[in-house]
Design a protein around this motif. Structure first.
Motif, mmCIF file in Angstrom:
data_model
loop_
_atom_site.group_PDB
_atom_site.id
_atom_site.type_symbol
_atom_site.label_atom_id
_atom_site.label_comp_id
_atom_site.label_asym_id
_atom_site.label_seq_id
_atom_site.Cartn_x
_atom_site.Cartn_y
_atom_site.Cartn_z
ATOM 1 N N LEU A 1 27.206 -47.692 -48.555
ATOM 2 C CA LEU A 1 26.425 -46.637 -47.899
ATOM 3 C C LEU A 1 26.657 -46.671 -46.394
ATOM 4 O O LEU A 1 26.868 -45.629 -45.764
ATOM 5 N N ARG A 2 26.632 -47.856 -45.818
ATOM 6 C CA ARG A 2 26.848 -47.989 -44.372
ATOM 7 C C ARG A 2 28.259 -47.579 -43.982
ATOM 8 O O ARG A 2 28.474 -47.027 -42.900
ATOM 9 N N LEU B 1 30.199 -45.334 -45.681
ATOM 10 C CA LEU B 1 30.358 -43.895 -45.890
ATOM 11 C C LEU B 1 29.483 -43.057 -44.964
ATOM 12 O O LEU B 1 29.793 -41.905 -44.704
ATOM 13 N N TRP B 2 28.380 -43.624 -44.503
ATOM 14 C CA TRP B 2 27.448 -42.910 -43.627
ATOM 15 C C TRP B 2 27.095 -43.838 -42.468
ATOM 16 O O TRP B 2 26.036 -44.458 -42.447
ATOM 17 N N PRO B 3 28.013 -43.956 -41.506
ATOM 18 C CA PRO B 3 27.872 -44.953 -40.429
ATOM 19 C C PRO B 3 26.556 -44.891 -39.650
ATOM 20 O O PRO B 3 26.063 -45.913 -39.217
ATOM 21 N N GLY B 4 25.964 -43.746 -39.518
ATOM 22 C CA GLY B 4 24.735 -43.648 -38.728
ATOM 23 C C GLY B 4 23.470 -43.712 -39.564
ATOM 24 O O GLY B 4 22.396 -43.393 -39.056
ATOM 25 N N VAL B 5 23.579 -44.128 -40.824
ATOM 26 C CA VAL B 5 22.414 -44.136 -41.714
ATOM 27 C C VAL B 5 21.300 -44.985 -41.067
ATOM 28 O O VAL B 5 21.527 -46.099 -40.641
#
Length: 149
Positions: free
Chosen positions: A140-141, A143-147
């Motif tokens: 998740l981190r 694929l979505w760096p600013g999560v």
């Protein structure tokens, strides 16, 4: 024997009802404040202590009784270790939800580990669930760096 019971129950948390595994997972959540490396080291320490305690308890721990929750603590810490330093409540809750879902549903490798005989079967399913939850968080981190975790 008393020390083995104290370790296996995570200091008595395994005696809480209902859902002692969820209570044990929740009990280690504050460790997220320490950061990823301490969570990983605590997971390894709890896993080693858990293998010892379950082996020492012998027949009393056979079949993974609900009061043996050191494995849930170690698995939850593995999931927390995948969170970034400074992770907040959202990250801790995500790690908790992922770990508990994998531990309860026992998909694929978690179910395989759960079916191992003896001490391995008691400990490994939660360690695998924690590792998979951690891997999902890392993915998740990635694929979505600013999560916001």
């Amino acid at each position: 024997m008393r020390l083995a019971v104290a370790v296996a129950t995570l200091g008595g948390v395994g005696r809480l009802r209902p859902a002692p595994g969820s209570w044990a997972s929740a009990a280690v959540l504050p460790a997220v404040l320490l950061g990823p490396l301490p969570c990983l080291l605590l997971a390894l320490l709890l896993a080693a202590a858990g293998f010892w305690a379950v082996r020492a308890l012998g027949p009393a721990a056979r079949g993974d009784p609900p009061w043996v929750v050191v494995d849930e603590g170690a698995g939850q810490l593995l999931a927390l270790a995948a969170l970034p330093a400074g992770a907040g409540l959202a990250g801790a809750l995500l790690a908790f939800a992922l770990f508990r879902a994998l531990d309860i549903l026992k998909p694929g490798p978690v179910g395989w580990a759960d079916r191992r005989p003896g001490t391995a079967g008691v400990m490994l399913d939660d360690l695998v669930a924690g590792a998979l939850a951690g891997a999902a968080i890392l993915l998740l981190r990635l694929l979505w760096p600013g999560v916001p975790l």
